[in-house]
Design a protein around this motif. Structure first.
Motif, PDB file in Angstrom:
ATOM      1  N   GLU A 220      -8.967  -2.827  -7.767  1.00 23.28           N
ATOM      2  CA  GLU A 220      -9.522  -1.829  -8.675  1.00 23.28           C
ATOM      3  C   GLU A 220     -11.039  -1.746  -8.540  1.00 23.28           C
ATOM      4  O   GLU A 220     -11.621  -0.654  -8.601  1.00 23.28           O
ATOM      5  CB  GLU A 220      -9.132  -2.170 -10.110  1.00 23.28           C
ATOM      6  CG  GLU A 220      -7.646  -2.007 -10.395  1.00 23.28           C
ATOM      7  CD  GLU A 220      -7.249  -2.577 -11.739  1.00 23.28           C
ATOM      8  OE1 GLU A 220      -8.153  -3.033 -12.490  1.00 23.28           O
ATOM      9  OE2 GLU A 220      -6.040  -2.583 -12.047  1.00 23.28           O
TER      10      GLU A 220
ATOM     11  N   ARG B 170     -11.884   0.115  -5.379  1.00 20.85           N
ATOM     12  CA  ARG B 170     -11.542   1.547  -5.461  1.00 20.85           C
ATOM     13  C   ARG B 170     -12.642   2.373  -6.119  1.00 20.85           C
ATOM     14  O   ARG B 170     -12.630   3.599  -6.019  1.00 20.85           O
ATOM     15  CB  ARG B 170     -10.221   1.722  -6.209  1.00 20.85           C
ATOM     16  CG  ARG B 170      -9.022   1.395  -5.335  1.00 20.85           C
ATOM     17  CD  ARG B 170      -7.740   2.035  -5.840  1.00 20.85           C
ATOM     18  NE  ARG B 170      -6.663   1.748  -4.903  1.00 20.85           N
ATOM     19  CZ  ARG B 170      -5.549   1.120  -5.220  1.00 20.85           C
ATOM     20  NH1 ARG B 170      -5.356   0.700  -6.458  1.00 20.85           N
ATOM     21  NH2 ARG B 170      -4.610   0.911  -4.307  1.00 20.85           N
TER      22      ARG B 170
ATOM     23  N   ASN C   6      -4.949  -7.461  -7.690  1.00 26.27           N
ATOM     24  CA  ASN C   6      -5.091  -6.103  -8.202  1.00 26.27           C
ATOM     25  C   ASN C   6      -6.454  -5.898  -8.852  1.00 26.27           C
ATOM     26  O   ASN C   6      -7.012  -4.797  -8.808  1.00 26.27           O
ATOM     27  CB  ASN C   6      -3.971  -5.804  -9.200  1.00 26.27           C
ATOM     28  CG  ASN C   6      -2.635  -5.622  -8.513  1.00 26.27           C
ATOM     29  OD1 ASN C   6      -2.469  -4.735  -7.686  1.00 26.27           O
ATOM     30  ND2 ASN C   6      -1.666  -6.462  -8.858  1.00 26.27           N
ATOM     31  N   HIS C   7      -6.986  -6.949  -9.467  1.00 22.83           N
ATOM     32  CA  HIS C   7      -8.303  -6.858 -10.091  1.00 22.83           C
ATOM     33  C   HIS C   7      -9.359  -6.448  -9.074  1.00 22.83           C
ATOM     34  O   HIS C   7     -10.134  -5.510  -9.305  1.00 22.83           O
ATOM     35  CB  HIS C   7      -8.666  -8.201 -10.730  1.00 22.83           C
ATOM     36  CG  HIS C   7     -10.038  -8.239 -11.330  1.00 22.83           C
ATOM     37  ND1 HIS C   7     -11.165  -8.539 -10.583  1.00 22.83           N
ATOM     38  CD2 HIS C   7     -10.477  -8.001 -12.595  1.00 22.83           C
ATOM     39  CE1 HIS C   7     -12.232  -8.486 -11.357  1.00 22.83           C
ATOM     40  NE2 HIS C   7     -11.843  -8.177 -12.587  1.00 22.83           N
TER      41      HIS C   7
END
Length: 349
Positions: A148, A151, A144-145
């Motif tokens: 992000e 993104r 997830n890091h």
């Protein structure tokens, strides 16, 4: 039936990248997909077993390729992948080849599969990431890091964890006196730090053993270090093996000393075997698997003294090992193939 291709450097290595690509290719081939793996180079046969439904081809007969080979490899890829609906570059560096493919095969969709973290840099992977951000149809990150971070530059990114890659029942009874480490014997994996840690505590626990499973360029240096540290009788090196499940089942603690990771497959495997985990909280990966104090310990990056303290806490207390091991089993569900493969299927439509 959708035709899916995986572009990978080689299948001959025993690393996590090769293992998880093999597992995903096998899983998709058992569903409504026609799957093939396209290797950049032809070394030896695949270290991990592909099922009969998965076709394997090679862009080069060489055992390894160089940057100067990329032009000819790109032309061969156009011919090899022209019939595919999707091509998945196993590593963002391979966007250097898969993105130009889109110019010649208008119907193909390209997926860039990030297998390191964004702090791992280099000219080829840097270019591949830029091309992926600009032109890939999807980018898949392992954490997830990193999702992000991507993104901030593109919306076509999604985090999909690596799935558990071994099939085994949890068999540790937490009474074993073996601590297990698995990985390539290379600087990234930090086994030199693991030898230092073990050298500082092994004399207090004469009935305990540290087992390191893997091959790599640092093997001789690590064995020399272990001998000089006087841990030869309590530290044993084992060759990389397809039957890694046997090692998980014989251990009661899993330890990881990596300097950097993407998403460490060994932690996912170890917790699916019900082992308590201990690892340095390096840039990405361990904190996606370990909840500190729940299913193991996250150690401040490269603090060998804290690692020693927490490792000894696990070694001294079988009930603590059992509690954290049971929590590992609960946490492992989110990494199951039953949860991960459908996430890929949502993209491959």
């Amino acid at each position: 039936m959708k035709k899916i291709g995986f572009l990978i450097n080689t299948l001959a290595k025993s690393g996590g990248t090769e293992r998880v690509a093999t597992v995903l290719a096998n899983a998709l081939s058992e569903l409504d997909y026609e799957v093939e793996v396209i290797c950049m180079s032809k070394s030896t046969e695949s270290f991990y077993i592909l099922n009969d439904r998965v076709r394997v081809s090679y862009l080069s007969e060489k055992s390894s390729v160089k940057l100067t080979d990329y032009w000819s490899l790109g032309k061969r890829l156009i011919k090899a992948a022209g019939h595919l609906d999707y091509i998945i570059g196993v590593g963002m560096d391979l966007c250097v080849l898969t993105i130009p493919l889109k110019m010649f095969v208008k119907t193909i969709k390209v997926i860039g599969w990030e297998h390191f973290n964004l702090t791992v840099r280099g000219p080829v992977v840097g270019l591949g990431r830029k091309l992926g951000v600009w032109f890939a149809d999807h980018i898949i990150t392992l954490t997830n890091h990193d999702c992000e971070q991507y993104r901030k530059r593109t919306k076509k990114v999604r985090c999909i964890y690596n799935p558990v890659t071994i099939n085994m029942d949890p068999v540790s009874n937490y009474t074993s006196r073996r601590i297990l480490c698995v990985g390539r014997l290379t600087h990234q994996k930090g086994f030199d730090m693991m030898v230092n840690i073990w050298a500082g505590i092994h004399m207090r626990y004469p009935d305990w053993q540290l087992a390191i499973v893997g091959n790599g360029e640092d093997e001789s240096e690590l064995k020399t270090q272990a001998a000089a540290a006087g841990v030869g009788n309590s530290l044993e090196f084992f060759e990389a093996t397809r039957d890694v499940a046997a090692f998980y089942s014989s251990a009661s603690i899993y330890a990881m000393s990596s300097r950097y990771e993407g998403l460490p497959l060994v932690l996912i495997e170890a917790q699916s075997a019900g082992l308590p985990l201990i690892a340095f909280n390096c840039e990405t990966g361990p904190k996606e698997v370990i909840t500190d104090g729940y299913n193991g310990y996250l150690i401040p990056a490269f603090d060998e003294e804290v690692f020693k303290d927490k490792l000894q806490a696990l070694m001294k207390d079988a009930s603590l090992r059992q509690e954290m091991g049971k929590n590992s089993l609960v946490n492992s569900n989110k990494f199951s193939k039953a949860n991960i493969v459908p996430q890929w299927c949502e993209i491959l439509v």
